[in-house]
Design a protein around this motif. Structure first.
Motif, PDB file in Angstrom:
ATOM      1  N   ASP A   1      11.546   0.887 -16.032  1.00  0.00           N
ATOM      2  CA  ASP A   1      12.722   0.175 -15.357  1.00  0.00           C
ATOM      3  C   ASP A   1      12.321  -1.326 -15.011  1.00  0.00           C
ATOM      4  OD1 ASP A   1      14.152   2.120 -16.471  1.00  0.00           O
ATOM      5  OD2 ASP A   1      14.462   2.895 -14.447  1.00  0.00           O
ATOM      6  N   ALA A   2      11.118  -1.125 -14.369  1.00  0.00           N
ATOM      7  CA  ALA A   2      10.526  -2.350 -13.467  1.00  0.00           C
ATOM      8  C   ALA A   2      10.225  -3.325 -14.676  1.00  0.00           C
ATOM      9  CB  ALA A   2       9.467  -2.203 -12.748  1.00  0.00           C
TER      10      ALA A   2
ATOM     11  N   GLY B   1       0.794  -1.015  -0.015  1.00  0.00           N
ATOM     12  CA  GLY B   1       0.199   0.183   0.036  1.00  0.00           C
ATOM     13  C   GLY B   1       0.761   1.357  -0.155  1.00  0.00           C
ATOM     14  N   GLY B   2       0.181   2.454  -0.437  1.00  0.00           N
ATOM     15  CA  GLY B   2       0.856   3.843  -0.560  1.00  0.00           C
ATOM     16  C   GLY B   2       2.031   3.813  -1.721  1.00  0.00           C
ATOM     17  N   SER B   3       2.909   4.405  -1.409  1.00  0.00           N
ATOM     18  CA  SER B   3       4.018   4.653  -2.447  1.00  0.00           C
ATOM     19  C   SER B   3       5.094   3.564  -2.589  1.00  0.00           C
ATOM     20  CB  SER B   3       4.995   6.009  -1.940  1.00  0.00           C
ATOM     21  OG  SER B   3       5.803   6.251  -2.981  1.00  0.00           O
ATOM     22  N   GLY B   4       4.955   2.852  -3.654  1.00  0.00           N
ATOM     23  CA  GLY B   4       5.776   1.620  -3.537  1.00  0.00           C
ATOM     24  C   GLY B   4       6.962   1.547  -4.463  1.00  0.00           C
ATOM     25  N   LYS B   5       7.650   2.619  -4.805  1.00  0.00           N
ATOM     26  CA  LYS B   5       8.565   2.450  -5.614  1.00  0.00           C
ATOM     27  C   LYS B   5      10.013   1.784  -5.235  1.00  0.00           C
ATOM     28  CE  LYS B   5      11.870   5.990  -7.889  1.00  0.00           C
ATOM     29  NZ  LYS B   5      12.051   7.551  -8.220  1.00  0.00           N
TER      30      LYS B   5
ATOM     31  N   ILE C   1       3.892   5.180  -8.826  1.00  0.00           N
ATOM     32  CA  ILE C   1       4.872   4.598  -9.607  1.00  0.00           C
ATOM     33  C   ILE C   1       5.007   5.788 -10.865  1.00  0.00           C
ATOM     34  CG2 ILE C   1       5.787   2.901 -11.127  1.00  0.00           C
ATOM     35  CD1 ILE C   1       5.902   2.037  -8.408  1.00  0.00           C
ATOM     36  N   ASP C   2       6.013   6.237 -11.068  1.00  0.00           N
ATOM     37  CA  ASP C   2       6.275   7.186 -12.108  1.00  0.00           C
ATOM     38  C   ASP C   2       6.798   6.781 -13.305  1.00  0.00           C
ATOM     39  OD1 ASP C   2       9.619   7.328 -12.247  1.00  0.00           O
ATOM     40  OD2 ASP C   2       9.242   7.351 -10.493  1.00  0.00           O
TER      41      ASP C   2
END
Length: 263
Positions: free
Chosen positions: A214-215, A184-188, A207-208
Motif C-alpha cells: 500500500d505504501a 526506529g522500531g515499528s514504523g507502520k 512492515i507487513d
C-alpha cells in the motif's frame, strides 16, 4: 556515600524526561526501590529471560532497557505468568528495572539514525511536542541523502550503515531516491507522515506485506531494516551516557544479537 537508584534515575530523567514519552507508553522505574544502592548497571534492548539471567548472575543492581518489560495491565504477580516470574526474580534479587522507550526515541533515537544515514536539511517526522525553544520535537527524521541513489543502492547503504546482515525493500529497485524518512522500531504509523513530508523512502521496521504494498501504491518506497536493526544502537549509546554521567559505575551490556534467525 554511594549512588542510589534515585541518583541514577534522576540524572537520566534530566536528560530524557518521562514527559517526552507517548501517553500510551510505560516508562520509568518498573520494579525496584528508589533508595536501593547501585554499583552495577546492565543495559539491554529487551528484558528477555536470557538477558535477565545474565544480569542476575552478574549481580546487577539496576537493569536499564529500551522496551518496557511491563506494557499491558497486570492484575496479579505470580509464577504462573512469564511477566510475573520476571518481576518476582527481580524483586527477590533486589534488582531494579528501568525502561526508557518513546522518551528515548524522541530525544536520542531519531538523532542517532539521522547521523548514521548522514541526512541533511532534516525535520521531525512525527511531531509529539515542543522543545525548550518552542521548536518541534518528536519521533523520526526526514531529510536529504548526501547524494541521489536508486532504491536498491539505498537499501545496500542502509544495510552497511546500520551494520545488518540483510534488509528488505518494497518498491521498484531502480526508483530514484534523494529524500528519506527514518523511524526506529515499528514504523507502520509513520507512512502517512513520511508521505506528507515528501519522503521517497521510509526506513523503519516491522512492515507487513499489505502495508508495504500500500505504501508503494501511494508513492513511498520502504526499506525494512527490522525493529531490532533500527534500535539496537540504544545499548551502546546508553553505555556511553551512563559512563559519562557516573564514571564510578560498573556497566555491562547485553550482547547485540538479532532475536530471530533466518534459515
Amino acid at each position: 556515600m554511594g549512588l542510589t537508584c534515585r541518583d541514577v534515575i534522576g540524572r537520566l530523567e534530566e536528560e530524557y524526561p518521562l514527559t517526552c514519552a507517548e501517553p500510551w507508553d510505560n516508562v520509568g522505574l518498573l520494579v525496584g526501590r528508589m533508595d536501593a544502592p547501585v554499583e552495577k548497571v546492565y543495559i539491554a534492548l529487551d528484558l528477555t529471560d536470557e538477558v535477565l539471567q545474565e544480569a542476575l548472575e552478574w549481580k546487577a543492581d539496576l537493569i536499564v532497557t529500551h522496551h518496557p518489560m511491563i506494557f499491558q495491565q497486570i492484575r496479579r504477580v505470580n509464577d504462573q505468568d512469564f511477566i510475573g516470574r520476571k518481576i518476582l526474580r527481580l524483586a527477590e534479587s533486589h534488582t531494579a528495572c528501568y525502561a526508557m522507550h518513546t522518551n528515548f526515541d524522541v530525544l536520542a533515537m531519531a538523532d542517532i539514525n539521522e547521523r548514521l544515514l548522514g541526512l541533511t536539511d532534516t525535520q521531525v517526522l512525527m511531531e509529539t511536542g515542543e522543545d525548550a525553544k518552542g521548536g518541534p520535537r518528536g519521533i523520526g527524521r526526514v531529510g536529504m541523502l548526501d547524494s541521489p541513489m536508486e532504491l536498491k543502492s539505498c537499501a545496500a547503504f542502509v544495510k552497511e550503515r546500520f551494520g545488518l546482515p540483510k534488509v528488505r525493500m518494497f518498491g521498484d529497485p531502480e526508483t530514484p531516491i534523494r529524500r528519506a524518512a527514518v523511524s526506529g522500531g515499528s514504523g507502520k504509523s509513520m507512512i502517512h507522515p513520511a508521505l506528507s513530508k515528501g519522503a521517497q523512502v521510509l526506513i523503519t521496521g516491522d512492515i507487513d506485506h499489505h502495508t508495504g504494498l500500500d505504501a508503494v501504491d501511494q508513492g513511498l518506497c520502504i526499506i525494512d531494516a527490522g525493529h531490532y536493526g533500527t534500535e539496537y544502537f540504544f545499548i551502546s549509546h546508553m553505555r556511553e551516557e551512563l559512563g559519562r554521567m557516573f564514571p564510578q559505575l560498573a556497566i555491562r551490556c547485553a550482547e547485540g544479537r538479532c532475536p530471530f534467525t533466518d534459515i
